[in-house]
Design a protein around this motif. Structure first.
Motif, PDB file in Angstrom:
ATOM      1  N   SER A  11       5.311 -12.445  10.500  1.00  0.00           N
ATOM      2  CA  SER A  11       4.408 -13.591  10.432  1.00  0.00           C
ATOM      3  C   SER A  11       4.907 -14.674   9.488  1.00  0.00           C
ATOM      4  N   GLY A  12       5.954 -14.354   8.706  1.00  0.00           N
ATOM      5  CA  GLY A  12       6.527 -15.355   7.819  1.00  0.00           C
ATOM      6  C   GLY A  12       5.976 -15.339   6.420  1.00  0.00           C
ATOM      7  N   ASP A  13       5.124 -14.362   6.068  1.00  0.00           N
ATOM      8  CA  ASP A  13       4.610 -14.266   4.706  1.00  0.00           C
ATOM      9  C   ASP A  13       5.759 -14.032   3.728  1.00  0.00           C
ATOM     10  N   GLU A  14       5.510 -14.378   2.472  1.00  0.00           N
ATOM     11  CA  GLU A  14       6.512 -14.132   1.443  1.00  0.00           C
ATOM     12  C   GLU A  14       6.794 -12.634   1.339  1.00  0.00           C
ATOM     13  N   PRO A  15       8.060 -12.237   1.124  1.00  0.00           N
ATOM     14  CA  PRO A  15       8.363 -10.813   0.967  1.00  0.00           C
ATOM     15  C   PRO A  15       7.543 -10.195  -0.165  1.00  0.00           C
ATOM     16  N   GLN A  16       7.044  -9.007   0.076  1.00  0.00           N
ATOM     17  CA  GLN A  16       6.244  -8.289  -0.920  1.00  0.00           C
ATOM     18  C   GLN A  16       7.143  -7.272  -1.611  1.00  0.00           C
ATOM     19  N   ALA A  17       7.328  -7.411  -2.909  1.00  0.00           N
ATOM     20  CA  ALA A  17       8.161  -6.495  -3.678  1.00  0.00           C
ATOM     21  C   ALA A  17       7.319  -5.315  -4.142  1.00  0.00           C
ATOM     22  N   VAL A  18       7.839  -4.106  -3.943  1.00  0.00           N
ATOM     23  CA  VAL A  18       7.152  -2.896  -4.393  1.00  0.00           C
ATOM     24  C   VAL A  18       8.171  -2.025  -5.112  1.00  0.00           C
ATOM     25  N   HIS A  19       7.850  -1.650  -6.344  1.00  0.00           N
ATOM     26  CA  HIS A  19       8.719  -0.754  -7.106  1.00  0.00           C
ATOM     27  C   HIS A  19       7.876   0.391  -7.631  1.00  0.00           C
ATOM     28  N   GLY A  20       8.371   1.584  -7.497  1.00  0.00           N
ATOM     29  CA  GLY A  20       7.646   2.734  -8.014  1.00  0.00           C
ATOM     30  C   GLY A  20       8.095   4.004  -7.332  1.00  0.00           C
ATOM     31  N   SER A  21       7.257   5.018  -7.389  1.00  0.00           N
ATOM     32  CA  SER A  21       7.575   6.273  -6.707  1.00  0.00           C
ATOM     33  C   SER A  21       7.540   6.052  -5.203  1.00  0.00           C
ATOM     34  N   LYS A  22       8.146   6.975  -4.470  1.00  0.00           N
ATOM     35  CA  LYS A  22       8.129   6.833  -3.016  1.00  0.00           C
ATOM     36  C   LYS A  22       6.710   6.961  -2.464  1.00  0.00           C
ATOM     37  N   ALA A  23       5.840   7.685  -3.174  1.00  0.00           N
ATOM     38  CA  ALA A  23       4.437   7.741  -2.760  1.00  0.00           C
ATOM     39  C   ALA A  23       3.779   6.380  -2.926  1.00  0.00           C
ATOM     40  N   GLU A  24       4.097   5.677  -4.010  1.00  0.00           N
ATOM     41  CA  GLU A  24       3.515   4.351  -4.241  1.00  0.00           C
ATOM     42  C   GLU A  24       4.032   3.348  -3.213  1.00  0.00           C
ATOM     43  N   VAL A  25       5.323   3.434  -2.908  1.00  0.00           N
ATOM     44  CA  VAL A  25       5.884   2.560  -1.878  1.00  0.00           C
ATOM     45  C   VAL A  25       5.219   2.848  -0.537  1.00  0.00           C
ATOM     46  N   ALA A  26       5.044   4.124  -0.217  1.00  0.00           N
ATOM     47  CA  ALA A  26       4.416   4.496   1.054  1.00  0.00           C
ATOM     48  C   ALA A  26       2.991   3.967   1.135  1.00  0.00           C
ATOM     49  N   ALA A  27       2.253   4.058   0.044  1.00  0.00           N
ATOM     50  CA  ALA A  27       0.875   3.559   0.036  1.00  0.00           C
ATOM     51  C   ALA A  27       0.844   2.059   0.298  1.00  0.00           C
ATOM     52  N   ALA A  28       1.795   1.325  -0.305  1.00  0.00           N
ATOM     53  CA  ALA A  28       1.835  -0.125  -0.094  1.00  0.00           C
ATOM     54  C   ALA A  28       2.186  -0.458   1.350  1.00  0.00           C
ATOM     55  N   VAL A  29       3.132   0.271   1.938  1.00  0.00           N
ATOM     56  CA  VAL A  29       3.524   0.026   3.331  1.00  0.00           C
ATOM     57  C   VAL A  29       2.362   0.323   4.274  1.00  0.00           C
ATOM     58  N   VAL A  30       1.672   1.442   4.052  1.00  0.00           N
ATOM     59  CA  VAL A  30       0.554   1.808   4.919  1.00  0.00           C
ATOM     60  C   VAL A  30      -0.581   0.797   4.792  1.00  0.00           C
ATOM     61  N   ALA A  31      -0.836   0.330   3.568  1.00  0.00           N
ATOM     62  CA  ALA A  31      -1.887  -0.683   3.386  1.00  0.00           C
ATOM     63  C   ALA A  31      -1.530  -1.973   4.114  1.00  0.00           C
ATOM     64  N   ARG A  32      -0.265  -2.368   4.030  1.00  0.00           N
ATOM     65  CA  ARG A  32       0.169  -3.583   4.728  1.00  0.00           C
ATOM     66  C   ARG A  32       0.101  -3.391   6.249  1.00  0.00           C
ATOM     67  N   LEU A  33       0.481  -2.214   6.728  1.00  0.00           N
ATOM     68  CA  LEU A  33       0.391  -1.921   8.153  1.00  0.00           C
ATOM     69  C   LEU A  33      -1.056  -1.967   8.631  1.00  0.00           C
ATOM     70  N   ALA A  34      -1.976  -1.432   7.817  1.00  0.00           N
ATOM     71  CA  ALA A  34      -3.386  -1.462   8.208  1.00  0.00           C
ATOM     72  C   ALA A  34      -3.872  -2.893   8.389  1.00  0.00           C
ATOM     73  N   ARG A  35      -3.440  -3.797   7.519  1.00  0.00           N
ATOM     74  CA  ARG A  35      -3.848  -5.202   7.662  1.00  0.00           C
ATOM     75  C   ARG A  35      -3.252  -5.808   8.925  1.00  0.00           C
ATOM     76  N   GLU A  36      -2.021  -5.445   9.239  1.00  0.00           N
ATOM     77  CA  GLU A  36      -1.402  -5.944  10.462  1.00  0.00           C
ATOM     78  C   GLU A  36      -2.159  -5.478  11.695  1.00  0.00           C
ATOM     79  N   LEU A  37      -2.563  -4.187  11.682  1.00  0.00           N
ATOM     80  CA  LEU A  37      -3.289  -3.656  12.835  1.00  0.00           C
ATOM     81  C   LEU A  37      -4.658  -4.316  12.982  1.00  0.00           C
ATOM     82  N   ASP A  38      -5.307  -4.584  11.850  1.00  0.00           N
ATOM     83  CA  ASP A  38      -6.623  -5.237  11.914  1.00  0.00           C
ATOM     84  C   ASP A  38      -6.517  -6.640  12.522  1.00  0.00           C
ATOM     85  N   ALA A  39      -5.337  -7.250  12.357  1.00  0.00           N
ATOM     86  CA  ALA A  39      -5.160  -8.626  12.859  1.00  0.00           C
ATOM     87  C   ALA A  39      -4.758  -8.676  14.328  1.00  0.00           C
TER      88      ALA A  39
END
Length: 404
Positions: free
Chosen positions: A375-403
């Protein structure tokens, strides 16, 4: 969101003021709970002016509000920055000598510690044991940054930058929010494919499967039905997934395309080999002194991500597709430029890119990624454990699906 910002007694306490500003500008209601030592670095007037709430370090102020119980119960998130060695030790052993440690004992939501101390303190076995104990209880303890410390020395122990702590807090709260993917079916691929050369040898890669497993677990936590298409992994699949085991890129392709047909989303986290031997030897290739060195001709493997996007578009499915790109820069471009080009070519909704190398990405428990959006949004930087990265990816995916 109601956030408690705990501040430990270290010189890095001044950076917590910048973190507080990031939280308040994002619309969160923040109460600062410093230790007595922290108030010797940054005074209560600063915290009160920036947060809009009164500040205390003791359980004996505002007794009618029962703050030592109320604050922890009402908080959606507790962030402690800086978390000194002393504060980590007191938290790990369940001490309750001031308002902050009482609040930590009463916490019912996620807790995040951002450590800051001298390198020797961070590496001391006592601190390592305290951190391990806190993590075993589900508490998030970030790795400190490396760099210049209070004196002339430098090394691991520097407080992570406020922006990095803020991003980790976002990922943590995203993981804590319930049922983002309720009633959704999500297919996740994980691990590294192995392309056989002969009955003994294969071409492979260094993928451990840790990030893919973390993604599957995060999708489960978000309420999804999860299929995990797993190539070679060094870690077990999480309980609760529908496990589909594969070996080669062609096997992974067949299983993923089939699973995608009735999936609401596909997350392609597997490290799929780009090439396979064009011919498979039926017997072990022998090393003989009287024979020439063997030559292995490679054939290109299909691009599964592109096929998924093409099939979705052709059938008009409302489906979210997430690609992963393990990249290295070179003289022709950096990691981000290569990732943007790949996102355009692949046509997926999100592309998660991380720089890899001998000590980056593969096999480690930490990850540092950028999430790029079609969609062209600014890149979202995520640093942390792989669980934290996974949570951020899943949250972003959920927003994409809602749209969709």
């Amino acid at each position: 969101m109601r956030i408690i910002l705990g501040v430990g007694g270290g010189i890095a306490a001044y950076k917590a003021a910048l973190l507080l500003r990031l939280f308040t500008e994002a619309g969160h209601d923040v109460t600062v709970v410093p230790t007595e030592a922290a108030l010797r670095f940054v005074g209560a007037a600063t915290w009160e002016a920036l947060s809009g709430h009164s500040v205390s370090a003791t359980v004996f102020d505002d007794l009618d509000k029962v703050n030592h119980v109320r604050l922890g119960h009402e908080a959606d998130l507790i962030v402690v920055a800086p978390a000194t060695a002393d504060l980590l030790a007191r938290a790990a052993t369940g001490q309750a000598g001031d308002l902050l440690t009482n609040t930590l004992l009463m916490a019912r939501g996620p807790v995040l510690f951002a450590p800051a101390m001298h390198t020797e303190m961070w590496q001391h076995p006592a601190t390592a044991a305290n951190v391990a104990l806190l993590r075993s209880r589900g508490v998030t303890v970030l790795e400190p940054a490396s760099g210049r410390l209070t004196g002339p020395d430098s090394g691991p122990g520097r407080l992570p930058e406020p922006e990095d702590i803020f991003a980790a807090a976002q990922a943590l709260t995203a993981a804590a929010e319930p049922a983002k993917l309720a009633w959704r079916t999500v297919t996740v691929t994980a691990g590294g494919t192995r392309e056989p050369i002969d009955p003994v040898r294969f071409l492979g890669n260094r993928s451990s499967g840790k990030q893919g497993v973390a993604l599957a677990r995060a999708a489960l936590d978000a309420g999804a039905r999860v299929r995990l298409v797993a190539a070679h992994m060094d870690v077990p699949a999480p309980a609760g997934v529908e496990l589909i085991s594969v070996g080669t890129a062609l096997e992974l392709r067949e299983a993923t395309l089939a699973a995608a047909r009735d999936s609401d989303a596909v997350i392609m986290a597997a490290a799929v080999a780009d090439f396979r031997p064009a011919e498979l030897s039926a017997t072990k290739i022998k090393k003989r002194d009287d024979a020439a060195d063997p030559v292995i001709t490679l054939a290109r493997n299909p691009d599964i991500l592109q096929e998924l996007v093409a099939a979705r578009n052709a059938e008009g499915r409302r489906q979210g597709i997430v690609g992963f790109a393990a990249e290295t820069g070179d003289e022709r471009g950096d990691v981000l430029s290569y990732a943007r080009g790949k996102l355009e070519r692949k046509g997926c909704d999100l592309l998660v890119v991380n720089e890899v190398g001998h000590d980056k990405g593969f096999g480690t428990d930490l990850n540092d990624v950028l999430i790029l959006s079609r969609s062209g949004d600014e890149p979202q930087a995520v640093h942390g454990s792989k669980a934290e990265v996974a949570a951020a990816v899943v949250a972003r995916l959920a927003r994409e699906l809602d749209a969709l």
